[in-house]
Design an enzyme around this catalytic site. Structure first.
Site, short mmCIF file in Angstrom:
data_model
loop_
_atom_site.label_atom_id
_atom_site.label_comp_id
_atom_site.label_asym_id
_atom_site.label_seq_id
_atom_site.Cartn_x
_atom_site.Cartn_y
_atom_site.Cartn_z
N ASN A 43 -30.25 -115.53 -24.01
CA ASN A 43 -31.27 -116.59 -23.96
C ASN A 43 -32.20 -116.43 -25.15
OD1 ASN A 43 -32.91 -118.71 -22.83
ND2 ASN A 43 -34.36 -117.14 -22.15
N ARG A 100 -29.10 -124.25 -5.73
CA ARG A 100 -28.93 -123.67 -7.06
C ARG A 100 -27.53 -123.06 -7.23
NH1 ARG A 100 -32.52 -122.72 -10.71
NH2 ARG A 100 -34.29 -122.93 -9.32
N ASP A 113 -36.78 -114.10 -18.02
CA ASP A 113 -37.16 -113.61 -19.35
C ASP A 113 -37.39 -112.10 -19.38
OD1 ASP A 113 -37.12 -116.29 -20.26
OD2 ASP A 113 -39.20 -116.59 -19.66
N HIS A 134 -36.16 -117.22 -26.31
CA HIS A 134 -37.46 -117.51 -25.70
C HIS A 134 -38.51 -117.57 -26.81
CE1 HIS A 134 -40.52 -117.56 -22.61
NE2 HIS A 134 -41.18 -116.65 -23.32
N SER A 152 -31.85 -128.11 -31.19
CA SER A 152 -31.92 -127.64 -32.58
C SER A 152 -31.34 -126.23 -32.70
CB SER A 152 -33.36 -127.70 -33.11
OG SER A 152 -34.17 -126.76 -32.46
N ASN A 153 -31.43 -125.44 -31.65
CA ASN A 153 -30.78 -124.12 -31.70
C ASN A 153 -29.26 -124.25 -31.67
OD1 ASN A 153 -32.64 -121.67 -31.73
ND2 ASN A 153 -33.66 -123.00 -30.24
C1 GAR Z 1 -36.80 -123.57 -27.97
O1 GAR Z 1 -38.10 -123.37 -28.48
C2 GAR Z 1 -36.44 -122.46 -27.00
O2 GAR Z 1 -36.93 -121.20 -27.39
C3 GAR Z 1 -37.11 -122.93 -25.75
O3 GAR Z 1 -36.88 -124.31 -25.72
C4 GAR Z 1 -36.76 -124.79 -27.05
C5 GAR Z 1 -35.45 -125.53 -27.17
O4 GAR Z 1 -35.35 -126.16 -28.41
N1 GAR Z 1 -36.57 -122.28 -24.59
C6 GAR Z 1 -37.30 -121.94 -23.54
O5 GAR Z 1 -38.48 -122.14 -23.46
C7 GAR Z 1 -36.50 -121.26 -22.44
N2 GAR Z 1 -37.39 -120.85 -21.40
P1 GAR Z 1 -33.97 -126.80 -28.88
O6 GAR Z 1 -33.46 -127.67 -27.71
O7 GAR Z 1 -34.36 -127.63 -30.06
O8 GAR Z 1 -33.03 -125.70 -29.20
#
Ligand code: GAR
Length: 222
Positions: free
Chosen positions: A113, A71, A151, A115, A19-20
């Protein structure tokens, strides 16, 4: 937005719903963000984010976790893809892998990133639940540059949301996600406009308007 400037080349790394990624695409489509998504890379073959990329004919690639034992090896593969596409900014949008120091050194202060908490509170995973369990009155989201910690990198922008007394993890996550979709395109825009300078832990934003907002939760009623 300046019409003549070349769009910023970005590469978006995803693992899930995307969604981001969608919010960034929408911002580019609206011409609010002068950027070009050169590639979307997922570590998860079932990520809906990949379907979103396909819908907009954005080049996309799945690089599965399981194929690489080290990794560093995994990160070399994705770094090569990003460099081949002339990516200037790497955007982690729900990418659920920790990147190696070698990868981070290849893109110094050129990885962002998002968070779902107000860092430095609640780094790591399942942070919406942790915020509720801790009893904080506010949570929110943070866009930061990525350094070699988890983070811990310099903070670019944050949005705050209230945590309500009876919130479930889902309700709080949804409230935070709505703000994520506002602040991520904004952070990328500031970068694209060359307005971010990192000084130690601090990110200096040129031509920044100071916010006048003060929040109290629960509201003072006297
Ligand atoms: C979001 O809430 C983002 O902040 C989080 O995963 C979700 C992804 O949503 N990221 C983390 O927790 C990173 N450690 P999306 O796939 O719908 O964008």
């Amino acid at each position: 937005m300046s019409k003549n400037k070349k769009p910023l080349n970005i590469g978006v790394l995803v693992s899930g719903n995307g969604s981001n990624l969608q919010a960034i695409i929408n911002s580019i489509e609206k011409k609010a963000l002068n950027a070009s998504i050169r590639v979307v890379i997922s570590n998860n073959p079932n990520a809906y984010a990949i379907e979103r990329a396909k819908k907009y004919s954005i080049p996309n690639k799945v690089v599965e976790d399981g194929r690489y034992s080290e990794r560093k090896e995994y990160d070399t593969v994705i770094a090569e893809v990003l460099l081949k596409e002339d990516v200037e900014l790497v955007v982690l949008a729900g990418f659920m892998r920790v990147l190696s120091p070698e990868f981070i050194r290849r893109f110094p202060m050129r990885i962002m990133n998002i968070h779902p908490a107000i860092l430095p509170s609640f780094p790591g995973l399942h942070v919406q639940k942790k915020a509720i369990d801790y009893g904080v009155r506010f949570s929110g989201c943070t866009v930061h540059f990525v350094d070699e910690g988890v983070d811990t990198g310099p903070i670019i922008i944050q949005a705050v949301v209230p945590v309500h007394t009876n919130d479930t993890e889902e309700e709080l996550s949804k409230r935070i996600l709505e703000q994520e979709h506002r602040i991520y395109p904004e952070a990328i825009r500031l970068f694209a406009e060359g307005r971010l300078t990192v000084s130690g832990r601090r990110v200096i934003i040129s031509d920044c308007v100071n916010t006048r907002g003060v929040l109290v939760n629960p509201p003072i009623t006297i």
